[in-house]
Design a protein around this motif. Structure first.
Motif, short mmCIF file in Angstrom:
data_model
loop_
_atom_site.label_atom_id
_atom_site.label_comp_id
_atom_site.label_asym_id
_atom_site.label_seq_id
_atom_site.Cartn_x
_atom_site.Cartn_y
_atom_site.Cartn_z
N SER A 273 0.83 -1.21 0.00
CA SER A 273 0.00 0.00 0.00
C SER A 273 0.86 1.25 0.00
N ALA A 274 0.18 2.35 -0.29
CA ALA A 274 0.90 3.63 -0.36
C ALA A 274 1.50 4.00 1.00
N ASN A 275 1.00 3.40 2.09
CA ASN A 275 1.52 3.74 3.41
C ASN A 275 2.77 2.96 3.78
N ARG B 103 2.42 4.94 -7.10
CA ARG B 103 2.13 5.53 -5.78
C ARG B 103 2.15 7.04 -5.86
N ARG B 104 3.16 7.56 -6.56
CA ARG B 104 3.24 9.01 -6.69
C ARG B 104 2.00 9.55 -7.39
N GLY C 71 -0.86 8.38 -7.19
CA GLY C 71 -2.06 8.07 -6.42
C GLY C 71 -2.84 6.87 -6.96
N GLU C 72 -2.20 6.06 -7.78
CA GLU C 72 -2.91 4.93 -8.37
C GLU C 72 -2.75 3.64 -7.58
N GLY D 133 -3.32 2.87 -3.67
CA GLY D 133 -3.80 3.59 -2.50
C GLY D 133 -3.46 2.90 -1.20
#
Ligand code: C2O
Length: 501
Positions: free
Chosen positions: A361-363, A445-446, A448-449, A451
């Motif tokens: 995930s993006a986190n 990720r940059r 926003g694809e 999440g």
């Protein structure tokens, strides 16, 4: 560098040419000692880009003459053209970390046979720079019986073969390959036996295999008898050029795993007199410093920035090549895997994997050593190598029209194998490839694809080379696995200084 150092290198040069230790000592004495050998090393022949040689350049004539001379030898001579190709059929390692050094040795001794048979001791094998020149050079295309550079079996008789695609040899693909730091990816994976197969890295699976497939199809050049096609030696001259650049220009270390460097290729190649050669990966590692050079920067004209590094200290370079570095690739977590799946060869994308995992995930952090890798295993070996596979992340609508610069594009791979390869040990295992999706995941990720839910999907498109109708309609894939891995490899010793002028 001390004289002792230089002398040691001189002896190593002889050893690399297949001499035994005693013979090397004797030869040093008869050749007038170290000095003349050092002279030879300093002036070692330079391999040049075929396309940058004039039409009547002596290198071209010499190569033609060498091919003709090998074909004219008695069929029983181990240097005969067909016998040379049979060495490849019998021994070539593919799909493992000896792919690069074995083909280096193969070329090295072939080059010496060319010198012997033409009497031109300055001859160096030219190479086909497929990144800059996407099509076969005209001399190889003239379909006449007297043209020793022509092979009528190419891509099942299609002449000329289609030009190489951006997806296989373009600047984006080559930049990514040259930027790889880990030899276990760059040079294909670790195995125990010379012909065991594991995951192919990007250099082998993409440009290497794709050139065979695009030009050779199911003809000579698409099989393990591919050295019957005179373009083979120029193609591998370029593959070797990429490895050379990775080491010598960019300062990346090969692995220091003794299992790699201690591997011996005894009695596989023959020297200029036709006598069997004893050699090892360790000896071949020094060949770029002892036996040949390459002309400068074949990539910087074709969109890959490159600095001029060539002033680096020879001793530093020698240590890099002799010692290598510690390369590790450790699986941290298997995120998900597909069941056996099938792909239609054509224009449309097939989704082969969908995962939802906090780890991607993006986190989740993605540190400099972290990799998101796709391992595609148990790939059914196509009967014909006339298509390649593009890999996309999170792009269900991917199609044959999707560009190489699309942020979802992760890489491509193609096939090269031969069911008739058996002598030096059967080829074990099915084809497998490693596609590094790390950069694609970072980009997405940059954008926003990808999440916070960590949803990620993988799409594949099997595309025929040159847009021709494929002879095979489907490809079976045993498994597509997404894994998080940690790569450890020495930082490059020197970096390109930026775009060359
Ligand atoms: Cu062992 Cu390109 O071949």
């Amino acid at each position: 560098m001390t004289v002792i150092d230089e002398g040691r290198r001189a002896v190593l040069a002889l050893l690399a040419k297949g001499a035994t230790a005693t013979a090397a000592g004797a030869a040093l004495a008869t050749l007038g000692g170290c000095e003349s050998l050092l002279e030879q090393i300093r002036n070692r022949p330079m391999r040049r880009d075929w396309a940058r040689l004039g039409a009547s350049d002596p290198v071209k004539d010499c190569y033609r003459a060498a091919v003709a001379a090998m074909k004219a030898l008695p069929a029983s001579d181990p240097r005969h053209w067909t016998k040379q190709a049979t060495i490849h059929l019998d021994w070539c390692p593919h799909g493992n970390w000896w792919f690069l050094p074995w083909h280096r040795g193969y070329l090295l001794y072939f080059e010496q046979i060319c010198r012997e048979l033409t009497g031109d001791n300055t001859f160096a094998l030219p190479y086909w720079n497929w990144t800059c020149q996407r099509s076969l050079q005209p001399e190889f295309l003239v379909a006449s019986a007297s043209n020793t550079l022509f092979d009528a079996t190419r891509n099942s008789g299609v002449n000329p073969p289609p030009p190489m695609s951006d997806f296989n040899v373009g600047p984006a693909v080559m930049s990514a390959i040259l930027a790889e730091t880990n030899f276990l990816i760059f040079g294909s994976g670790k195995v125990l036996g010379q012909r065991d197969r594991t995951t192919q890295g990007p250099l082998e699976s993409n440009p290497h295999n794709s050139v065979h497939g695009t030009v050779g199809g199911s003809g000579n050049f698409g099989s393990f008898m591919s050295p019957l096609d005179p373009i083979f030696w120029l193609h591998h001259g370029m593959v070797e050029r990429v490895w050379w650049e990775w080491n010598v220009v960019r300062g990346h270390a090969n692995t220091n795993d003794p299992a790699w460097a201690n591997m011996r290729f005894d009695n596989q190649f023959v020297d200029r007199s036709g006598a069997p050669v004893q050699t090892s990966v360790g000896l071949l590692n020094l060949a770029p410093l002892l036996s040949y050079r390459y002309d400068t920067s074949p990539f910087d004209r074709c969109g890959i920035p490159l600095g001029d590094r060539l002033e680096v200290d020879k001793a530093v370079l020698r240590r890099l090549l002799e010692e290598g570095g510690r390369a590790e690739l450790e699986t941290v977590r298997r995120v998900g895997a597909s069941r056996p799946t099938e792909l239609a060869v054509g224009d449309r994308a097939t989704e082969v994997l969908r995962v939802r995992d906090p780890a991607v995930s993006a986190n989740a952090t993605l540190g400099p050593d972290d990799r998101v890798l796709l391992r595609l295993t148990e790939l059914e070996q196509p009967a014909t190598g006339d298509f390649f596979v593009r890999v996309f992340v999170n792009l269900p609508g991917a199609s044959a029209a999707t560009g190489v610069d699309d942020p979802h594009y992760a890489g491509s791979f193609a096939f090269f194998n031969d069911p008739n390869a058996h002598h030096g040990g059967h080829v074990h295992g099915n084809a497998a490839v490693m596609v590094d999706a790390t950069e694609a995941v970072r980009r997405l990720r940059r954008l926003g694809e990808i999440g916070a839910d960590g949803e990620l999907s993988v799409q594949l498109i099997a595309t025929p080379f040159g847009g021709r109708p494929p002879r095979q309609a489907r490809l079976a894939i045993g498994q597509v696995e997404l894994q998080l891995a940690r790569s450890r490899a020495p930082a490059p010793l020197f970096m390109p200084k930026g775009p060359a002028q």
